[in-house]
Enzyme design. Sequence first.
Site, PDB file in Angstrom:
ATOM      1  N   ASN A 104      29.374  31.225  45.572  1.00 40.65           N
ATOM      2  CA  ASN A 104      29.795  29.849  45.847  1.00 40.65           C
ATOM      3  C   ASN A 104      28.683  28.821  45.719  1.00 40.65           C
ATOM      4  O   ASN A 104      28.952  27.636  45.595  1.00 40.65           O
ATOM      5  CB  ASN A 104      30.461  29.781  47.219  1.00 40.65           C
ATOM      6  CG  ASN A 104      31.880  30.285  47.100  1.00 40.65           C
ATOM      7  OD1 ASN A 104      32.600  29.894  46.181  1.00 40.65           O
ATOM      8  ND2 ASN A 104      32.279  31.182  47.982  1.00 40.65           N
ATOM      9  N   SER A 142      32.973  33.269  52.780  1.00 40.09           N
ATOM     10  CA  SER A 142      32.550  32.862  51.443  1.00 40.09           C
ATOM     11  C   SER A 142      31.272  32.042  51.496  1.00 40.09           C
ATOM     12  O   SER A 142      30.705  31.728  50.464  1.00 40.09           O
ATOM     13  CB  SER A 142      33.665  32.075  50.762  1.00 40.09           C
ATOM     14  OG  SER A 142      34.274  31.199  51.657  1.00 40.09           O
ATOM     15  N   GLU A 201      30.685  40.699  46.543  1.00 42.56           N
ATOM     16  CA  GLU A 201      29.341  40.183  46.833  1.00 42.56           C
ATOM     17  C   GLU A 201      28.957  40.736  48.214  1.00 42.56           C
ATOM     18  O   GLU A 201      29.653  40.487  49.200  1.00 42.56           O
ATOM     19  CB  GLU A 201      29.407  38.645  46.843  1.00 42.56           C
ATOM     20  CG  GLU A 201      28.083  37.952  46.860  1.00 42.56           C
ATOM     21  CD  GLU A 201      28.242  36.416  46.833  1.00 42.56           C
ATOM     22  OE1 GLU A 201      29.248  35.890  47.336  1.00 42.56           O
ATOM     23  OE2 GLU A 201      27.325  35.752  46.316  1.00 42.56           O
ATOM     24  N   HIS A 243      32.115  40.161  50.548  1.00 44.83           N
ATOM     25  CA  HIS A 243      32.866  39.010  50.040  1.00 44.83           C
ATOM     26  C   HIS A 243      33.681  39.408  48.805  1.00 44.83           C
ATOM     27  O   HIS A 243      33.128  39.620  47.732  1.00 44.83           O
ATOM     28  CB  HIS A 243      31.869  37.882  49.726  1.00 44.83           C
ATOM     29  CG  HIS A 243      32.498  36.620  49.262  1.00 44.83           C
ATOM     30  ND1 HIS A 243      31.856  35.731  48.443  1.00 44.83           N
ATOM     31  CD2 HIS A 243      33.726  36.090  49.491  1.00 44.83           C
ATOM     32  CE1 HIS A 243      32.644  34.714  48.204  1.00 44.83           C
ATOM     33  NE2 HIS A 243      33.788  34.909  48.817  1.00 44.83           N
TER      34      HIS A 243
HETATM   35  N1  CAA Z   1      47.940  41.602  42.910  1.00 43.88           N
HETATM   36  C1  CAA Z   1      48.005  42.533  41.948  1.00 43.88           C
HETATM   37  N2  CAA Z   1      47.957  42.217  40.637  1.00 43.88           N
HETATM   38  C2  CAA Z   1      47.864  40.916  40.299  1.00 43.88           C
HETATM   39  C3  CAA Z   1      47.794  39.889  41.260  1.00 43.88           C
HETATM   40  C4  CAA Z   1      47.829  40.274  42.622  1.00 43.88           C
HETATM   41  N3  CAA Z   1      47.748  39.376  43.610  1.00 43.88           N
HETATM   42  N4  CAA Z   1      47.684  38.686  40.617  1.00 43.88           N
HETATM   43  C5  CAA Z   1      47.669  38.952  39.301  1.00 43.88           C
HETATM   44  N5  CAA Z   1      47.789  40.290  39.108  1.00 43.88           N
HETATM   45  C6  CAA Z   1      47.708  41.000  37.828  1.00 43.88           C
HETATM   46  C7  CAA Z   1      48.921  40.827  36.966  1.00 43.88           C
HETATM   47  O1  CAA Z   1      49.917  41.772  37.269  1.00 43.88           O
HETATM   48  C8  CAA Z   1      48.334  41.027  35.569  1.00 43.88           C
HETATM   49  O2  CAA Z   1      48.158  42.432  35.318  1.00 43.88           O
HETATM   50  P1  CAA Z   1      47.958  43.021  33.814  1.00 43.88           P
HETATM   51  O3  CAA Z   1      46.592  42.578  33.341  1.00 43.88           O
HETATM   52  O4  CAA Z   1      48.029  44.492  34.018  1.00 43.88           O
HETATM   53  O5  CAA Z   1      49.054  42.447  32.993  1.00 43.88           O
HETATM   54  C9  CAA Z   1      46.960  40.393  35.671  1.00 43.88           C
HETATM   55  O6  CAA Z   1      46.639  40.417  37.073  1.00 43.88           O
HETATM   56  C10 CAA Z   1      46.961  38.972  35.168  1.00 43.88           C
HETATM   57  O7  CAA Z   1      47.932  38.208  35.896  1.00 43.88           O
HETATM   58  P2  CAA Z   1      48.991  37.207  35.229  1.00 43.88           P
HETATM   59  O8  CAA Z   1      49.410  37.734  33.895  1.00 43.88           O
HETATM   60  O9  CAA Z   1      50.044  36.890  36.233  1.00 43.88           O
HETATM   61  O10 CAA Z   1      48.244  35.839  35.077  1.00 43.88           O
HETATM   62  P3  CAA Z   1      46.887  35.474  34.377  1.00 43.88           P
HETATM   63  O11 CAA Z   1      46.603  36.230  33.141  1.00 43.88           O
HETATM   64  O12 CAA Z   1      46.919  33.992  34.325  1.00 43.88           O
HETATM   65  O13 CAA Z   1      45.778  35.911  35.449  1.00 43.88           O
HETATM   66  C11 CAA Z   1      44.375  35.473  37.298  1.00 43.88           C
HETATM   67  C12 CAA Z   1      45.799  35.448  36.757  1.00 43.88           C
HETATM   68  C13 CAA Z   1      43.900  36.924  37.385  1.00 43.88           C
HETATM   69  C14 CAA Z   1      44.435  34.864  38.681  1.00 43.88           C
HETATM   70  C15 CAA Z   1      43.440  34.685  36.299  1.00 43.88           C
HETATM   71  O14 CAA Z   1      43.956  33.405  36.080  1.00 43.88           O
HETATM   72  C16 CAA Z   1      42.030  34.539  36.817  1.00 43.88           C
HETATM   73  O15 CAA Z   1      41.211  35.436  36.692  1.00 43.88           O
HETATM   74  N6  CAA Z   1      41.718  33.364  37.397  1.00 43.88           N
HETATM   75  C17 CAA Z   1      40.417  33.089  37.985  1.00 43.88           C
HETATM   76  C18 CAA Z   1      40.318  33.771  39.320  1.00 43.88           C
HETATM   77  C19 CAA Z   1      39.009  33.515  39.998  1.00 43.88           C
HETATM   78  O16 CAA Z   1      38.094  32.869  39.498  1.00 43.88           O
HETATM   79  N7  CAA Z   1      38.906  34.043  41.225  1.00 43.88           N
HETATM   80  C20 CAA Z   1      37.743  33.824  42.045  1.00 43.88           C
HETATM   81  C21 CAA Z   1      38.032  32.660  42.940  1.00 43.88           C
HETATM   82  S1  CAA Z   1      36.670  32.317  43.972  1.00 43.88           S
HETATM   83  C22 CAA Z   1      36.866  33.356  45.248  1.00 43.88           C
HETATM   84  O17 CAA Z   1      37.811  34.077  45.411  1.00 43.88           O
HETATM   85  C23 CAA Z   1      35.755  33.380  46.228  1.00 43.88           C
HETATM   86  C24 CAA Z   1      35.584  32.257  47.104  1.00 43.88           C
HETATM   87  O18 CAA Z   1      34.807  32.461  48.045  1.00 43.88           O
HETATM   88  C25 CAA Z   1      36.151  30.927  46.987  1.00 43.88           C
END
Ligand code: CAA
Length: 304
Positions: free
Chosen positions: A193, A122, A155, A143
């Site tokens: 990031n 990352s 990315e 990424h």
């Molecule tokens: N695998 C498969 N499907 C998943 C899943 C997983 N691990 N986690 C969630 N889902 C699916 C759910 O089944 C649901 O599907 P539908 O849209 O078909 O209903 C959908 O994703 C939404 O999940 P939830 O209803 O459980 O929960 P939510 O609406 O709160 O969404 C989330 C959860 C997708 C995590 C949302 O909160 C989100 O987008 N959060 C921000 C995530 C983010 O910013 N990620 C980047 C982080 S930074 C990074 O990764 C890089 C780094 O270098 C640090």
Amino acid sequence: MIQDLKIITVIGSGTMGNGICHVFAQNGFTVHMMDINQVALDKAMATIGKNMDRQVAKGGLTEEAKNAAIGNITTYTDMAEAVKNADFVVEAATENIDLKLNIFRQLDQHCPPHCILASNTSSISITKIGSVTKRANKVIGMHFMNPVPVMKLVEVINGYATEAAVTQLVYQLSEKLGKVPCVANDYPGFIANRILMPMINEAIIALQEGVAGVAEIDTIMKLGMAHPMGPLQLADFIGLDTCLSIMNVLYHGFGNQKYAPATLLVNMVQAGCMGVKSGEGFYKYTAGSKDLVVSSMFASKEWK
Ligand code: CAA
């Protein structure tokens, strides 16, 4: 050529590693998932099964497609075995430079000469990672974002020596996985990031200074900016140790005080509060519960 990529080895079976295996397997690739212990691999297979069940329940995947995808994955604890026939490797180990350099030295030794070596890092320099191999032209950043099966972005990061043909291949491969690739150059934190982490760090500094409480900071950013999670919840979700490692890469990489990690972040990591994975960060997590409970350390005042 993209058609020549058949066997994909993923190094590391944690949150990112198992998510990356999930999407490759779901898209018909033969996946070798490698980790140093079988317990971690078994846990990762269970997680992939659970996440695919969720897709089946929502109608996004058939039961047959799920079984085929699971059948595409084989687990390995021996790196040489896992990569000996690989066409493409994605390294998704812990965000630690010495660990990653050591892995890439071994990959270079054991992978076939045509094999491309990608890192899901990352923030760590792709040029530095490439420099410990004899194939820096075939080393690239790929990424993924967490949760990998859900998030659309990949990315793609060019190291100083990465060949244009390799970048093009990774671009096409990301599209084949149903993702949207964006190419960036190799500067600390790349793009995702470099922009995300200072925002999270600033939210932690605001909390540390008492500008507002955890719930207030997160609600302001969720409702005010339409972010799916507030920055403090997102920090817990990413892992506070990972956030700290990335801030340190930005801080040392640019030599600029504006990237200094918040003291509160450093203290929390030292105290073992890593967020979701340790059960407590800015919020407290109880297995099986989706309730968002602010950690007692930051319990806010009642204004109503
Ligand atoms: N695998 C498969 N499907 C998943 C899943 C997983 N691990 N986690 C969630 N889902 C699916 C759910 O089944 C649901 O599907 P539908 O849209 O078909 O209903 C959908 O994703 C939404 O999940 P939830 O209803 O459980 O929960 P939510 O609406 O709160 O969404 C989330 C959860 C997708 C995590 C949302 O909160 C989100 O987008 N959060 C921000 C995530 C983010 O910013 N990620 C980047 C982080 S930074 C990074 O990764 C890089 C780094 O270098 C640090």
